[in-house]
Design an enzyme around this catalytic site. Structure first.
Site, short mmCIF file in Angstrom:
data_model
loop_
_atom_site.label_atom_id
_atom_site.label_comp_id
_atom_site.label_asym_id
_atom_site.label_seq_id
_atom_site.Cartn_x
_atom_site.Cartn_y
_atom_site.Cartn_z
CD GLU A 49 13.42 8.12 121.07
OE1 GLU A 49 13.99 7.95 119.99
OE2 GLU A 49 13.95 8.68 122.04
CG HIS A 88 15.29 14.47 125.99
ND1 HIS A 88 16.34 14.38 126.89
CD2 HIS A 88 14.99 13.20 125.64
CE1 HIS A 88 16.65 13.09 127.06
NE2 HIS A 88 15.85 12.36 126.33
#
Ligand SMILES: *[C@@H]1O[C@H](CO)[C@@H](O)[C@H](O)[C@H]1NC(C)=O
Ligand SMILES: *[C@@H]1O[C@H](CO)[C@@H](O)[C@H](O)[C@H]1NC(C)=O
Length: 417
Positions: free
Chosen positions: A149, A226
């Protein structure tokens, strides 16, 4: 329901259950997996039994136990009691282990995020962390998420102590340290919302190029996945995005897939949409040669990070809170089975008949008389670790480099482990 019935006959005849990992492997993936929640493994027997089932989940990843705050909560103090829980389950069951994660701005202890560092001291902190944690799990991990990330949703670099100290140089520093600590694991960059193929995806492509241009090793990019019911991209759009990365010479995988309802409880039509969305994601992996597998971020709605992080949303997984299989489970199983029963052209004709043939014939015709192990290994070549070494239709090497041995995972796939 008719399709699964036919398939169960086909796969029973082939000695393969119609379960997700067995189907995924038969369809050409390395695994179908899930994260394991450290806190529930020893307290919930039903949960543990499903997690243990290698036919369902051929790969596990610790949900939290290997993160920096769990493994090195204070400087130089390493602890693996949480990380070892899921790693131990995988080892016991012979499941592949994905390892997660090393250099990430979140779940990062304050001694790192709030420290006052220069390049030399923070590089030493990163290298010490990676060397210890990867050293502890050396030889156990199919892959490691090395950097996690690093990009914001708008495509800018995500602020962190790493970015402020090194700018983007911390990518190569981290990947180099990882290669030194365990040369035989796949080294991944891992992020979410890459699926939408927008500015964030462009920047992640740039990240891979930065690491490669620095001469540092990177083997894979994890698409966390996600996603949201009803706004998941199409199968072909997802495949197009995956191919932007495989074109750079790295493999890809879905690493944390869950598809949440924006409001719960979900209507029955929303459950069907969720199933279609899951099928599109899994299908896109099947459509891209360098996509190695799919990992869901938990399997039961009983335990998921979503309701805490996105209040009012949830039910993002394949099993409901009572461990019943949802429509999405059937959708995933069907898309995998469709690919598994439609293998490369040479076998298409044979197998096409099978789906309409009565069970008695299925038994004899569904198993092409291919003795996989008798196929001579070309030139006595030896397969590397994790490589395929047998299975229906396989004509590559059947021997493994020492010390790995060729293990039959199912009739379609043997692997050097
Ligand atoms: C895995 O689950 C399936 C379906 O419930 C079952 O048939 C199979 O026996 C299980 N395998 C193991 C090793 O428990
Ligand atoms: C970095 O910090 C350390 C410890 O404070 C110091 O010894 C070292 O000289 C510094 N390095 C540079 C390049 O400033």
């Amino acid at each position: 329901m008719h399709l699964p019935t036919v398939l169960s006959v086909v796969f029973a005849a082939a000695g393969v259950t119609a379960q997700l990992n067995d189907l995924a492997v038969a369809a050409g993936l390395k695994y179908f997996g899930t994260c394991g929640s450290e806190g529930n493994i020893n307290s919930d027997t039903t949960y543990r039994n499903i997690l243990n089932n290698k036919s369902e989940f051929g790969q596990l990843v610790p949900e939290n136990g290997q993160k920096w705050d769990a493994t090195e909560p204070s400087r130089g103090q390493f602890t693996y009691s949480s990380g070892d829980i899921v790693a131990g389950v995988a080892k016991q069951n012979g499941q592949l282990l994905r390892c997660h994660t090393l250099v990430w701005y979140s779940q990062l202890p304050s001694w790192v995020s709030g420290g006052s560092w220069n390049r030399s001291t923070l590089q030493s902190v990163i290298e010490t962390h990676i060397n210890n944690v990867m050293g502890h799990y050396k030889g156990q991990c199919y892959a490691w998420d090395v950097v996690n990330e690093a990009v914001n949703d708008d495509g800018t670099w995500r602020p962190s102590v790493f970015l402020s100290t090194f700018n983007t140089d911390y990518f190569a520093i981290s990947f180099r340290a990882a290669k030194a600590a365990d040369p035989n694991t796949k080294l991944y960059y891992n992020d979410y919302n890459l699926e939408y193929n927008q500015a964030k995806t462009d920047r992640a492509v740039e990240l891979v190029k930065i690491v490669q241009a620095a001469g540092a090793p990177i083997d894979g990019v994890g698409f966390q996945g996600h996603l949201i019911v009803g706004s998941t991209p199409s199968r072909s759009a997802l495949a197009t995005t995956l191919k932007r990365f495989t074109a750079l010479g790295v493999e890809v995988a879905y690493t944390e897939l869950d598809i949440r309802h924006s409001s719960v409880p979900a209507s029955s039509s929303a459950l069907v949409t969720q199933g279609n969305d899951f099928a599109n994601v899994v299908g896109s992996c099947l459509d891209v040669a360098g996509c190695v597998g799919v990992t869901i971020w938990g399997f039961t709605d009983k335990y998921s990070w979503i309701p805490q992080t996105f209040p009012g949303q949830g039910d993002a997984l394949l099993y409901n809170s009572n461990f019943g299989k949802k429509p999405a489970w059937t959708s995933v199983s069907s898309v995998l089975a469709a690919k598994a029963t439609n293998p490369p052209p040479a076998q298409t004709t044979t197998l096409a008949t099978i789906t309409t043939a009565p069970p008695a014939q299925t038994t004899t015709t569904s198993r092409p008389a291919v003795s996989t192990t008798s196929a001579a290994a070309p030139g006595g070549a030896q397969q590397t670790r994790w490589g395929q070494c047998g299975g229906i239709g396989w004509s590559g090497p059947t021997a493994c480099q020492s010390p790995w041995t060729c293990q039959v995972l199912n009739p379609y796939y043997s692997q050097c482990l």
